[in-house]
Design a protein around this motif. Structure first.
Motif, mmCIF file in Angstrom:
data_model
loop_
_atom_site.group_PDB
_atom_site.id
_atom_site.type_symbol
_atom_site.label_atom_id
_atom_site.label_comp_id
_atom_site.label_asym_id
_atom_site.label_seq_id
_atom_site.Cartn_x
_atom_site.Cartn_y
_atom_site.Cartn_z
ATOM 1 N N ALA B 317 0.852 -1.204 0.000
ATOM 2 C CA ALA B 317 0.000 0.000 0.000
ATOM 3 C C ALA B 317 0.887 1.253 0.000
ATOM 4 N N LYS B 326 -5.766 3.521 -0.004
ATOM 5 C CA LYS B 326 -4.859 3.229 1.123
ATOM 6 C C LYS B 326 -4.908 1.764 1.556
ATOM 7 N N THR B 327 -6.021 1.124 1.268
ATOM 8 C CA THR B 327 -6.186 -0.256 1.742
ATOM 9 C C THR B 327 -6.687 -1.156 0.602
ATOM 10 N N ASP B 329 -9.226 -3.029 0.892
ATOM 11 C CA ASP B 329 -10.690 -2.874 0.884
ATOM 12 C C ASP B 329 -11.123 -1.714 -0.012
ATOM 13 N N GLU B 330 -10.365 -0.631 0.020
ATOM 14 C CA GLU B 330 -10.708 0.500 -0.858
ATOM 15 C C GLU B 330 -10.564 0.101 -2.330
#
Lengths: 273, 394
Positions: B317, B326-327, B329-330
């Motif tokens: 990341a 940033k992640t 999941d994003e």
């Protein structure tokens, strides 16, 4: 001592002969009734007679869809020539498999270095895609062929063809992607498209045979041009409607079957000397 | 003198002439048909052979003029980690490749780096790099160009922009990176005890040159191989995946699922990238002067960037060329429902009509579980890739 020089003359001649025969190329292998590297198989791509142009929404189907082609990659395999003497001569080079990327001119020309008899041939035949026996996962570890892999869970092996498109009709504000991809089809239990319900696979590669008039002569070169008429994928006996397959083709055997029926008439062939 | 009395007709001359002719003939015979004798054996470092993992590609991108050697790799590893590569001696002016390329993050700087806010590195001058970082994993198999836009590529008409060696030179010189003066770097490295000997062992000359600095670091970088993730072991039949990971595997590999494999590989491509360039639907307006379009000039490449490898995703990341996510999941949320149409969107983004792949929360969790099977912890702890225990002068 004078006899030494005299006898030396008779000694030197065999030595010079030895020099000559020891250093010249051996041509004995070239004495054969076959001719090597005498054909080049070329792949060309047309849309309604004009050379395919990429990334421009300039083509239209019989059902009124406009489309553009962004990528066109495919395999042909088990290529063979049929002689008037009744024999099939299979291309052995590269296991008879050729990968074509229509954007890459290098891949669109295949110099076949097989030994072929100097005979007359009346047809050329090939499998579109990989023959079922050759279509095995892991056959091509390296790109670009590697990037044609077909997921194991959907049957494995390789795509027969990747044609990446965008299309638009009069009701759409903008063009939409469409992946016209062919490969191993799946049979789903009770029609539910879920990999867990796959009960069988369909190879989907198919054979194409085209008439030619090719007289191979020793030392001569001939070009066999396989011409893909891209528009025929959509306008053959089964008009192909992009909107009908919003989720793509790879998991839709009906879509691939429809495309294949058109695909059998997609190629034409030309011979040049 | 009568003809029959001439020296040419004397028996002695005939004998000498015969010997001479015979010798010449033998000389021609031997010299024309045998391999020429090599001069004294040239300098030769110890060849190094990359062990190709069983399921990996066979073609390696190793230029003919920079063969891998044990000594070249060892030298490259020192240079990769030596801050004096900047050519500046002051403690605040040290900068090497490893200043930004950190092993624990698969050789990106990491989102939590104390000096590079948000994971966006800058050079000694403070100028930020054009893009965020790409992980340095399995680059020896890169065949379609290095960097996010593929600037450094075998088919680049400029010979100085074709391979990893050229990336190294760029990094040393660019203001946004080491901002070095190659003469100063050469002088600095050349005066450090131990380096001239290492250069000799690697390249047969103790003179430090820019070319050999680049060659050595490139050799080291080519050894950075990851092939021991959970998914690798699954492919080799050594372990089984969990139910959630298997569900994610299906989603990753199917057109009607997440359809990740067309750009990121999978069971047929363990690099987890095609190394090709795609506009993946992040934007509709393109202002970055360094996208793929800047290389090809084709409008179809506006907003397109290299598909990065997904290996060790958990360590690399932030994500995308501009680090906007940033992640993980994003990233998943973006592909699920955040796609943006543009005329140059890749035709592989066929879920654009619905804004994304529209997975359920449970499916997204399964897909993420599968993505995490690409984690190769041995790569980030491999001592062969880490900072040497002592520099040549220590």
């Amino acid at each position: 001592m004078s006899h030494i020089f005299a006898s030396g003359k008779t000694f030197i001649l065999p030595i010079l002969l030895l020099v000559f025969i020891s250093c010249v190329k051996d041509h004995s292998l070239e004495i054969t009734p076959y001719t090597q590297g005498s054909i080049i198989i070329s792949y060309s791509h047309k849309v309604k007679g004009e050379t395919l142009k990429f990334d421009t929404l300039r083509y239209s189907t019989s059902t009124g869809n406009r489309y553009q082609v962004s990528d066109l990659q495919y395999f042909t395999s088990r290529i063979s020539l049929h002689s008037l003497k009744g024999k099939w001569h299979d291309i052995k080079m590269d296991d008879g498999i050729h990968y074509t990327d229509a954007r890459d001119s290098y891949s669109c020309s295949w110099w076949v270095k097989d030994l072929l008899p100097p005979e007359s041939f009346d047809s050329v035949a090939f499998i579109f895609g990989l023959d079922a026996l050759q279509n095995t996962t892991g056959r091509f570890p390296d790109p670009p062929e590697r990037d044609m892999f077909w997921p194991d869970i959907l049957g494995g092996g390789y795509h027969s063809m990747k044609m990446n498109l965008k299309w638009q009709n009069d009701t759409m504000p903008q063009s939409m992607p469409f992946m016209f991809h062919l490969g191993t089809g799946q049979v789903y239990a009770s029609g539910i498209v879920n990999p867990d319900s796959i009960i069988g696979y369909v190879p989907n590669s198919f054979r194409i045979s085209l008439p030619i008039g090719l007289d191979l002569t020793a030392g001569g070169y001939h070009q066999v041009i396989l011409e893909m008429n891209v528009d025929r994928w959509f306008d053959g006996q089964n008009a192909f409607e992009f909107a009908r397959y919003p989720s793509g083709m790879m998991q839709n055997q009906e879509a691939m079957f429809r495309a294949i029926r058109n695909g059998k008439k997609v190629f034409t062939v030309k011979i040049t000397n | 003198m009568k003809r029959e009395d001439s020296i040419f007709s004397s028996p002695g001359f005939r004998y000498v002439a015969f010997l001479l002719l015979f010798s010449i003939t033998i000389l021609i015979l031997t010299s024309s048909c045998t391999k020429k004798t090599e001069p004294a054996a040239p300098f030769r470092a110890t060849p190094y052979t990359i062990q190709i993992p069983l399921h990996f590609p066979q073609e390696l991108n190793i230029p003919a003029d920079n063969p891998m050697t044990v000594e070249g790799i060892a030298l490259g590893r020192f240079l990769f980690y030596d801050g004096r590569l900047s050519g500046r001696p002051g403690p605040d002016s040290l900068m090497s490749c490893a200043t930004c390329h950190i092993q624990a993050h698969s050789f990106v700087c990491g989102i939590d780096h104390p000096d590079f806010t948000g994971g966006h590195p800058h050079g000694l001058t403070g100028i930020q790099t054009s893009h965020f970082m790409l992980p340095m994993i399995n680059l020896v198999w890169t065949n379609h160009g290095y960097l996010w836009n593929g600037l450094v590529s075998a088919d680049n008409p400029q010979p100085a922009l074709r391979n990893i060696e050229d990336v190294v030179r760029l990094v040393i010189e660019l203001p946004s990176e080491i901002c070095g003066d190659t003469s100063r770097t050469k002088a600095m490295i050349g005066q450090i005890k131990g380096y001239p000997e290492l250069f000799y062992k690697a390249f047969g000359s103790s003179t430090v040159t820019e070319k050999n600095i680049a060659r050595a670091i490139a050799q080291f970088v080519r050894t950075l191989i990851s092939a021991d993730s959970k998914f690798d072991r699954y492919l080799l039949g050594k372990i089984q995946l969990s139910n959630s990971e298997l569900n994610g595997y299906v989603l990753f590999m199917t057109e009607q699922g997440g359809d990740c494999f067309h750009c990121h590989g999978g069971d047929g491509n363990p690099l987890f990238t095609t190394n090709l360039f795609y506009n993946n639907g992040k934007d509709s307006v393109f202002t970055d002067p360094f996208d793929r379009f800047s290389i090809t000039g084709s409008a179809a490449d506006l907003g397109a960037y290299k598909a990065p490898t997904l290996r060790n995703l958990v360590f690399t990341a932030p994500y995308m060329h501009d680090g906007r996510f940033k992640t993980i999941d994003e990233v998943l949320d973006f592909y699920n429902a955040g796609l943006v149409w543009s005329p140059s969107i890749s035709p592989l983004m066929h879920h654009i009509a619905t804004g994304g792949v529209r997975l359920t929360p449970s499916q997204k969790a399964d897909l993420k579980a599968f993505l995490l099977t690409f984690t190769d912890s041995t790569f980030i702890t491999n001592p062969a890739f880490s900072r040497p225990s002592a520099m040549p002068d220590e």
